[in-house]
Scaffold this motif. Structure first.
Motif: not given
Ligand code: VG1
Ligand code: CO
Length: 543
Positions: A5-24
């Motif tokens: 179980t790996v502790p993590t922090l929220p990463i802003p911007g993980q909001k799916p758009g027209t078709s899923g989440l896209r990022a560089r």
């Protein structure tokens, strides 16, 4: 085996758009980025314990590593089985077909679709539900909400399994089933279309080029067109999937598939050509000397679908995204079936398909499909065209001329302004929205405005609402302009301007669409001050 179980922090911007989440791609490769989003999906669907999932992607850079991480996370979550395409490959429509055929609880598709790939390109993750279709807005909103408060993700401490051979592998207590990525989809398509007629067409000397653009469809096109339909070996171009798509931009339009478009207008043009996108859900259709707009392709498919065995009993209805031209509406009316107008993005078609309200769906961005899966399907559309041509035995240009003579021609073009500074791009849309009440009765660029609104949609099946889906301006002569911001880009803002006009007069069916719609473009310029506000002299892409 050990579950961490790996502790993590929220990463802003993980909001799916027209078709899923896209990022560089580099963003997706940052520690925790993919893990956070995948855990958010698992949590948003109520966990994966005991469930069966499908997993695959378009083979772009980071797909293989991402598949390993997701498999280990699914195992940590207690999933019973993950069905994965060999080498982690599955086209988007094939993933949809496998989810449905195997009765899976859902699937994860690793793709940024038409966005370029590679370490300096884009990566993406989509979640599809048990119907095989993209998560509806209610679910993507839940995934985003979970991503904003995530505190930990769970992953199995084990090496990623080898996906290069078909068969079953145990990963902790979970079964990883590696399947041939093509077989299920090819079998489904073979049941829908008249493969004998298409085989005869190829045997008669009919020549086709299928440009897979070094993305996922190469193996599908080779198996179906060459192995099963007897097309010559040289039919499939750029057929090997590459992690960076050979440096190309796998968006099938006349700009990014320029070589194929040039071939089709030159002296050595074959009879027919098609090009697909990164994940194989889009297709561009070309005939000798003619580019068929995706809007027209949907209309032609609707008008001729009964030539294919899978649709011989006729279609129940047609759905198109709002910015798609109204060419399909005219066919639906002639057939006496309903036409549904939805917001942009395939996720809005799922409920209509599930409820049996429509058989065919399409978008101006080169997606078309049917109720055989819950995604747009590039090879399906290419085969539908081949089936139609095999039965009609006329050149594509003649087929289009006849279609337009019957229904009139809907001139259509889309102008994209890419990677704009987001603030002024948003302001342009906002100002236009604010001006909407004053537009009717005014003139712009010599055209009188009859009506104007911001498209809102209420799903007739689920009652879900979607507002602010694109500004529409209707002109007195029946022309229409639509403006919206893209929801699939990763750099700045992309402004899409869709323009169309119906032309009933056959004597005027041979115009260049850019010329036929120049006055609509001028009206948009007059209404928005586009050039001054974007600092651009013209669009990056015309399709
Ligand atoms: C674009 C297209 C839309 C399509 C979507 C996903 O969205 O306009 O019609 O459904 O891409 O296609 P946007 O928000 O950028 O206009 V795919 O093949 O890139 O998953
Ligand atoms: Co796509």
């Amino acid at each position: 085996m050990n579950i961490r179980t790996v502790p993590t922090l929220p990463i802003p911007g993980q909001k799916p758009g027209t078709s899923g989440l896209r990022a560089r791609t580099r963003v997706f490769m940052q520690a925790g980025y993919l893990e956070n989003f995948v855990q958010s999906i698992f949590d948003a669907i109520g966990g994966v314990a005991g469930r069966t999932l499908v997993l695959g992607g378009d083979g772009r850079h980071f797909c293989a590593q991402a598949a390993g991480i997701i498999l280990r996370m699914a195992a940590a979550g207690g999933a019973a089985r993950v069905i994965v395409g060999r080498d982690g490959l599955l086209s988007t429509p094939a993933a949809s077909a496998v989810i449905r055929a195997r009765g899976a609880d859902g699937g994860i598709i690793l793709s940024a679709s038409h966005n370029p790939g590679g370490p300096d390109g884009d990566f993406g993750v989509k979640f599809n539900g048990a119907n095989g279709g993209p998560a509806p807005e209610s679910l993507t909103a839940r995934i985003h909400a979970v991503s904003e408060r995530i505190a930990a993700y769970r992953i199995l401490d084990a090496p990623a399994p080898d996906l290069s051979r078909c068969g079953e592998i145990m990963l902790g207590a979970m079964t990883v089933e590696v399947i041939d990525p093509v077989a299920e989809h090819a079998a489904l398509l073979e049941r829908l279309f008249d493969f004998d007629a298409i085989r005869d067409l190829f045997a008669s000397g009919f020549r086709m080029r299928f440009d897979a653009m070094h993305a996922v469809t190469g193996p599908y096109a080779r198996e179906i067109l060459v192995n099963r339909l007897g097309a010559p070996e040289d039919t499939v171009l750029n057929g090997a999937p590459l992690p960076d798509f050979g440096g190309g931009h796998p968006d099938p339009n006349p700009t990014h598939a320029a070589a194929l478009t040039a071939l089709m207008s030159g002296p050595d043009a074959p009879d027919f050509a098609a090009a697909s996108d990164g994940d194989g859900d889009r297709i561009m259709i070309l005939g000798r000397g003619i580019y068929v707009t995706p809007s027209d392709s949907l209309a032609v498919i609707a008008a001729n679908a009964d030539l294919a065995p899978g649709y011989a009993d006729g279609i129940r209805g047609v759905a198109r995204s709002m910015p798609t031209s109204r060419a399909a509406d005219r066919v639906a009316q002639a057939l006496g079936v309903p036409l549904h107008e939805t917001p942009t993005g395939w996720k809005f078609f799922g409920s209509l398909l599930d409820a049996g309200k429509v058989t065919l769906c399409g978008e101006e961005s080169a997606g078309a499909g049917s109720d055989h899966v819950r995604e747009k399907d590039g090879l399906w559309a290419a085969l539908m065209w081949l089936n139609i041509l095999a039965r009609r035995r006329v050149p594509v240009a003649q087929l289009m001329a006849e279609h337009w003579r019957r229904f009139g021609r809907d001139y259509f073009t889309r102008h994209d302004y890419e990677a704009l500074d987001p603030a002024p791009a948003r302001a342009l849309i906002e100002d236009l929205r604010a001006a909407l009440p004053d537009l009717p009765g005014r003139s712009a660029g010599g055209l009188r405005i009859e009506a104007a609104d911001d498209f809102a949609y209420v799903d007739p099946v689920t009652g879900e609402r979607a507002a602010a889906q694109g500004v529409r301006i209707f002109f007195a002569d029946g022309a229409r302009a639509t403006l919206r911001l893209s929801g699939t880009g990763t750099v700045g803002a992309t402004l899409r301007i869709y323009m169309e006009r119906h032309e009933p007069d056959p004597a005027r069916h041979g115009l260049d669409p850019q010329a036929a719609l120049a006055d609509v473009a001028a009206a948009v310029e007059a209404l928005t001050g586009l050039r001054a506000r974007t600092g651009r002299q013209g669009p990056d892409v015309r399709s």
